[in-house]
Enzyme design. Structure first.
Site, PDB file in Angstrom:
ATOM      1  N   HIS A   1       0.776  -1.129  -0.033  1.00 37.28           N
ATOM      2  CA  HIS A   1      -0.083  -0.009  -0.224  1.00 37.28           C
ATOM      3  C   HIS A   1       0.910   1.314  -0.006  1.00 37.28           C
ATOM      4  O   HIS A   1       1.789   1.531   0.808  1.00 37.28           O
ATOM      5  CB  HIS A   1      -0.938  -0.006   1.422  1.00 37.28           C
ATOM      6  CG  HIS A   1      -1.918   1.245   1.293  1.00 37.28           C
ATOM      7  ND1 HIS A   1      -2.994   1.342   0.579  1.00 37.28           N
ATOM      8  CD2 HIS A   1      -1.784   2.439   1.707  1.00 37.28           C
ATOM      9  CE1 HIS A   1      -3.794   2.536   0.950  1.00 37.28           C
ATOM     10  NE2 HIS A   1      -2.727   3.355   1.400  1.00 37.28           N
ATOM     11  N   CYS A   2       0.818   2.103  -0.986  1.00 34.76           N
ATOM     12  CA  CYS A   2       1.455   3.261  -1.230  1.00 34.76           C
ATOM     13  C   CYS A   2       0.898   4.609  -0.635  1.00 34.76           C
ATOM     14  O   CYS A   2      -0.315   4.883  -1.174  1.00 34.76           O
ATOM     15  CB  CYS A   2       2.076   3.411  -2.620  1.00 34.76           C
ATOM     16  SG  CYS A   2       3.044   4.880  -2.935  1.00 34.76           S
ATOM     17  N   GLU A   3       1.329   5.130   0.249  1.00 31.92           N
ATOM     18  CA  GLU A   3       0.756   6.436   0.950  1.00 31.92           C
ATOM     19  C   GLU A   3       0.721   7.577  -0.130  1.00 31.92           C
ATOM     20  O   GLU A   3      -0.030   8.414  -0.225  1.00 31.92           O
ATOM     21  CB  GLU A   3       1.201   6.872   2.290  1.00 31.92           C
ATOM     22  CG  GLU A   3       1.164   5.935   3.164  1.00 31.92           C
ATOM     23  CD  GLU A   3      -0.227   5.725   3.763  1.00 31.92           C
ATOM     24  OE1 GLU A   3      -0.960   6.583   3.322  1.00 31.92           O
ATOM     25  OE2 GLU A   3      -0.420   4.775   4.380  1.00 31.92           O
TER      26      GLU A   3
ATOM     27  N   ASN B   1      -1.914   6.958  -2.735  1.00 35.79           N
ATOM     28  CA  ASN B   1      -3.181   6.750  -1.716  1.00 35.79           C
ATOM     29  C   ASN B   1      -3.860   5.719  -2.209  1.00 35.79           C
ATOM     30  O   ASN B   1      -5.091   5.640  -2.468  1.00 35.79           O
ATOM     31  CB  ASN B   1      -4.131   8.078  -1.554  1.00 35.79           C
ATOM     32  CG  ASN B   1      -5.125   7.947  -0.589  1.00 35.79           C
ATOM     33  OD1 ASN B   1      -4.674   7.858   0.705  1.00 35.79           O
ATOM     34  ND2 ASN B   1      -6.313   8.049  -0.917  1.00 35.79           N
ATOM     35  N   ASN B   2      -3.199   4.549  -2.516  1.00 32.55           N
ATOM     36  CA  ASN B   2      -3.885   3.199  -3.344  1.00 32.55           C
ATOM     37  C   ASN B   2      -2.951   2.156  -3.153  1.00 32.55           C
ATOM     38  O   ASN B   2      -1.782   2.342  -2.809  1.00 32.55           O
ATOM     39  CB  ASN B   2      -3.917   3.828  -4.701  1.00 32.55           C
ATOM     40  CG  ASN B   2      -5.095   2.598  -5.398  1.00 32.55           C
ATOM     41  OD1 ASN B   2      -5.516   1.814  -4.739  1.00 32.55           O
ATOM     42  ND2 ASN B   2      -5.357   2.974  -6.587  1.00 32.55           N
TER      43      ASN B   2
END
Length: 299
Positions: A188-190, A193-194
């Site tokens: 999950h990549c901040e 945001n996905n």
């Protein structure tokens, strides 16, 4: 004797009333307990909503509806992408005397910038691939089934997701931030945001490569412009270019190796999670360089 009989009759008459009063009091207590339980349950649910906010949700058409802090993240990232080219276009390029070099920088820089922004919006609004939650079962039913999948003669036990209440496919894991099970979950990549998963892994790498190209373009300009146009841009703008060059160099040195790492993962059909955990089914999922890339491109 008559007095005693009268007292007994009175007690017998009063006893049903007393019993009714006790029943009514018990019912009231039960109702109160139900109310308390309902309130406590509502409080727990409200706490869950506070500490586990839904940041976004994607429907089947791969469109994202941004909520809460996700809009701020997207706007902030777009601002960081716009900042270098904006400063170059407004402050540096107009002071250059070489029209040919100035024109090339304007055209090439803005094309790379537009491609980078489009690639970012593409990955932000993409669906990583969600596990379907139609066939939900209980954990007891799962323990009775004990599903097993066979790949290239190797048997693997499927896992149960207690949140989604489904049998997870192989290489699927639950993302607590998204609240869903992600197919071939990478991470999950901040910043986007996905989640990065089966359906958008290639889009994620494309975005990383675009940012890397954009960053190295800015770095080269920050190095070459002071050398060729030092007298025209002045000392203040030269200092500004050095700072901008350091900023873009940091982005390039961070993201380009990360891009190469993901290119390597795709070539062996692995994910970041599987690489970190040293997954037991590495050999089973690796179908060769060409087949692995065909699988990713077909997704």
């Amino acid at each position: 004797m008559e007095n005693n009989n009268n007292e007994n009759q009175n007690l017998n008459v009063l006893s049903p009333n007393n019993n009714n009063e006790q029943l009514n009091s018990n019912n009231n207590n039960n109702n109160n307990n139900n109310v308390i339980n309902t309130i406590s349950h509502n409080n727990i649910e409200s706490q869950r909503n506070i500490y586990n906010p839904v940041r976004y949700c994607c429907n089947s058409k791969k469109r994202m509806y941004l909520k809460n802090n996700s809009i701020a993240v997207v706007i902030g990232m777009i601002f960081l992408i716009i900042l270098p080219i904006l400063l170059l276009n407004i402050i540096i390029f107009p002071k250059m005397k070489s029209k040919k070099y100035k024109t090339i920088n304007y055209i090439l820089g803005n094309i790379i910038f537009i491609i980078t922004v489009l690639s970012y919006l593409n990955i932000v609004t993409s669906s990583p691939g969600y596990e379907e939650t139609i066939n939900q079962i209980s954990e007891n039913e799962f323990n009775e089934l004990k599903p097993i999948i066979t790949i290239k003669g190797n048997k693997y036990n499927l896992k149960y997701c207690s949140t989604c209440k489904i049998i997870r496919q192989l290489r699927t894991s639950h993302c607590s931030q998204c609240g869903k099970c992600i197919l071939k979950h990478d991470h999950h990549c901040e910043f986007i945001n996905n989640c990065v998963g089966k359906n958008n892994h290639l889009k994620f790498i494309s975005f990383l490569l675009c940012v890397s190209l954009y960053a190295i373009f800015c770095v080269l300009n920050c190095i070459l412009i002071p050398l060729k146009e030092y007298k025209n841009i002045g000392i203040i703008r030269t200092i500004f270019l050095v700072l901008l060059g350091l900023y873009c160099a940091y982005i390039f040195l961070t993201l380009f190796p990360f891009s190469c790492f993901h290119l390597y993962l795709i070539s062996i059909n692995m994910t970041t999670r599987e690489d970190i955990k040293d997954s037991v089914y590495v050999k089973s999922v690796n179908n060769g360089f060409c087949e692995n890339w065909k699988e990713v491109c077909s997704d």
